[in-house]
Scaffold this motif. Structure first.
Motif: not given
Ligand SMILES: Cc1cc2nc3c(=O)[nH]c(=O)nc-3n(C[C@H](O)[C@H](O)[C@H](O)COP(=O)(O)OP(=O)(O)OC[C@H]3O[C@@H](n4cnc5c(N)ncnc54)[C@H](O)[C@@H]3O)c2cc1C
Ligand code: SF4
Ligand code: SF4
Ligand code: FES
Lengths: 277, 372
Positions: B252-258, B312-320, B357-360
């Protein structure tokens, strides 16, 4: 590769003809140097002067070294320019690139080709290989689905394949038209029927078409007991270089231009199940 | 004593080195002040370099300020990297003229004089070595890159301080370079430079100057400088990040950063290892002359993954997710190295301060259960 992989070589269009309303096939011969051998499933980057370059699979017979054959659907500026060439025109070619259908290694097995739409074009060189060496295989089946009867590619050739006693050909269309007496429905219906009469463990399958169609076809193949390492698919992504430099075709750790486009299904199944990879 | 690989010397300041390079016919590119940031540009003498400045960097923040006027290299990396020389943002690949047999293609070779990169930091040398692998991938070699790279000499500067955004120590890429340079300088705390010779080409330059040999005291002083810089680093990357990202594509973190990411592509433009490119086919008005250009591209654009029918990568989530997993995970599969050297540029130059680094760390703190 002796020549700079970024530089197109010139090829002359020997013959070009229309296959369907928006699809054309061309036969090419090199102007600069010799014809380059290819393996079934590989692709070239075709360049239309001043317009641009796109990835197009080789759709001809690898054993016929006289001509290079491509089948192109007009969906945009570049593919439109390429699909519109006439006899004698000159285009640029880089390649061949990418991995191949390992059909020559699958001798002794029942070869099942599953094609959707234009996906028949990249499979055709592998089909030719099996037909040319039919005695080496225990069986051959082609299951082909198109949107409508007017979208059936290589229709005359398919008719000839169908008339052979040693091949099974199943055609289906999504939407029938007046006069169509064949099957209607998605490709998995005839595929499931074919598989129910075969021993899945003896099948080696080669699948090419839209991703969703490949996904369902693979599910049918697995359900019929086809081993996961005996199923190959061909993937499509945006490609700008075909040599691993531009990054556009990445699929996880794979570059589809170098590591693909043909993958053994178990090598990519984990990511294929995910969205927007 | 003549210089040789591994020998070390003492210099009072970098000026004689710049002069020796120029006298030997090298174009010298070094740090300069431009638009409120340290940029890389051609220099004609050591005095072109921004002596006395230091930087403050944080997520989404970069400021230069006055520091000790006697210090030469108290800033670290800025928005640009040496990538702009070795892998230019726009490169002509070839041109073609209509004519007999359709058209004739003329390959293009850019004019790249022998060039000294003066003041490359350890992480930047590591980044160049990453791109060396990208552009010579076993099957294909980028001949233009290779030609430019072979015409390049590297004068490293070992870092005496780290910015708050630096995390090279945890990527094993810095703050001091052990190799990959022709000459390396460490600015000592009491002034003066400890100079290491890293190659025959470096030795030839040093022999033009004939500097005094360094002793163990200077070697120890130099080691203390970079140790202190390493000790200043607060950010770091978890060791298990390649596997962690591979296993957490549905986190779920991907959606938060997106939610925060603007998909602006700044991070990819600033990153010294990002290598993606697009091509542009241009045509003159007559239609008789065509050219093909290769230009930097970014996985953050919608067009990047376009195929007929849609991207293919429409969402910001998928691109980040693509960017971060490529950098830190799938890069290992492709090139047997991380795609991140810990330079911190993507952190400082992200307009909303997203911090890799924070995301990691967020994935490391709460990974999803392992997939089967
Ligand atoms: C390995 C491979 C094999 C292919 N084989 C064939 C073939 O045999 N016959 C055929 O007709 N088509 C094939 N395609 C698809 C073909 O490359 C695209 O249809 C074509 O790029 C569309 O370009 P366009 O400029 O005409 O369309 P536009 O829609 O204007 O596309 C603009 C740009 O997007 C990219 N793009 C668009 N669609 C695709 C796509 N489907 N795949 C990859 N990039 C795309 C291209 O880089 C193109 O320059 C293949 C693609 C790949 C990757
Ligand atoms: S990902 Fe960020 S920290 Fe890592 S090398 Fe690129 S810009 Fe530097
Ligand atoms: S992470 Fe930051 S710099 Fe990178 S695309 Fe998103 S907003 Fe832009
Ligand atoms: S098409 Fe450029 S990396 Fe694959």
């Amino acid at each position: 590769m002796a020549q700079d992989p970024m530089l197109p070589r010139r090829y002359r269009v020997k013959r070009a003809w229309s296959e369907l309303s928006d699809v054309s096939t061309m036969e090419l011969e090199p102007i600069d140097g010799e014809a380059v051998p290819f393996a079934p499933g590989q692709f070239n980057m075709l360049y239309a002067f001043g317009v641009g370059e796109v990835a197009i699979s080789i759709s001809g017979d690898a054993a016929d070294t006289d001509k290079l054959v491509h089948t192109i659907r007009n969906v945009g500026a570049i593919s439109g320019a390429l699909a519109g060439v006439s006899d004698g025109d000159v285009i640029g070619v880089r390649g061949p690139f990418g991995s191949a259908w390992p059909v020559a290694q699958e001798t002794g097995r029942h070869i099942v080709f599953v094609a959707g739409g234009l996906g028949l074009a990249p499979l055709r060189p592998a089909i030719y290989h099996v037909l040319n060496n039919r005695e080496q295989y225990s069986g051959m089946t082609l299951v082909y689905g198109a949107r409508s009867p007017d979208d059936l590619l290589y229709a005359d050739e398919i008719k000839a394949w169908k008339s052979r006693f040693d091949t099974e050909v199943e055609i289906t269309v999504d939407h029938a038209a007046p006069g169509w007496t064949g099957q209607v429905g998605v490709v998995t219906v005839p595929l499931d029927r074919t598989l129910s009469g075969s021993n899945g463990a003896e099948v080696s399958a080669f699948v090419c078409g839209p991703e969703i169609m490949m996904r369902f076809s693979v599910m049918s193949l697995m359900a019929a007991g086809v081993p996961e390492d005996k199923v190959w698919i061909s993937m499509e992504r945006n490609m700008k270089c075909a040599i691993g430099f531009c990054g556009h075709c990445q699929f996880g750790g794979d570059f589809i231009c170098r590591d693909g486009p043909v993958f053994r299904h178990d090598q990519v199944s984990r990511l294929i199940a995910k969205k927007e990879i | 004593m003549p210089a040789s690989t591994g020998s070390s010397f003492i210099l009072d300041d970098p000026a004689p080195l710049v002069e020796a390079l120029l006298a030997d016919g090298w174009r010298v590119i070094g740090p300069k002040l431009g638009d409120g940031a340290i940029v890389y540009d051609e220099i004609e003498s050591a005095s072109d370099m921004p002596r006395g400045l230091t930087d403050e960097q944080e997520g989404g923040r970069y400021r230069l300020r006055e520091g000790d006027p006697n210090r030469w290299f108290d800033y670290v990396v800025g928005p640009q990297s040496w990538k702009k020389y070795l892998f230019p943002a726009r490169q002509k690949l070839w041109s073609a003229e209509k004519g007999d047999n359709g058209f004739a293609i003329e390959p293009h070779e850019d004019d790249f004089p022998k060039t000294a990169l003066f003041g490359a930091r350890a992480c930047e040398i590591a980044a160049i070595e990453v791109q060396d692998r990208v552009f010579d991938n076993g099957d294909f070699t980028d001949s233009g890159y290779k030609r430019r790279r072979e015409a390049t000499l590297i004068v490293a500067v070992q870092c005496a301080r780290s910015a708050a955004t630096c995390f090279c120590a945890s990527m094993n890429t810095g703050p001091s370079a052990d190799s990959g340079f022709d000459i390396a300088l460490t600015e000592l705390d009491d002034g003066g430079f400890f100079v290491e010779c890293g190659s025959d080409r470096g030795a030839a330059i040093l022999d033009r100057i004939g500097p005094a040999e360094a002793g163990t005291a200077e070697l120890e002083a130099a080691n203390a400088v970079t140790l202190k810089a390493a000790g200043m680093q607060t950010r770091s990357m978890p060791d298990n990040i390649p596997a962690l990202l591979r296993e957490n594509l549905d986190h779920p973190r991907w959606a938060e950063v997106a939610e925060r990411c603007l998909s602006c592509a700044n991070c990819t433009m600033a990153c010294p290892t990002c290598f993606c490119s697009d091509v542009e086919d241009v045509n003159d008005l007559s239609g008789d002359h065509a050219e093909r250009w290769r230009v930097w591209d970014s996985c953050f654009t919608l067009d990047f993954s376009y195929i007929h029918g849609g991207s293919v990568r429409r969402s910001t989530l998928s691109r980040y997710r693509q960017w971060m997993t490529h950098k830190l995970s799938s890069w290992h599969d492709q090139f047997d190295t991380s795609g991140c050297v810990g330079c911190g540029r993507c952190i400082a130059w992200c307009p909303v301060g997203i911090d890799i680094t924070e995301e990691a760390a967020a994935f490391a703190a709460e990974p999803l259960a392992q997939e089967g």
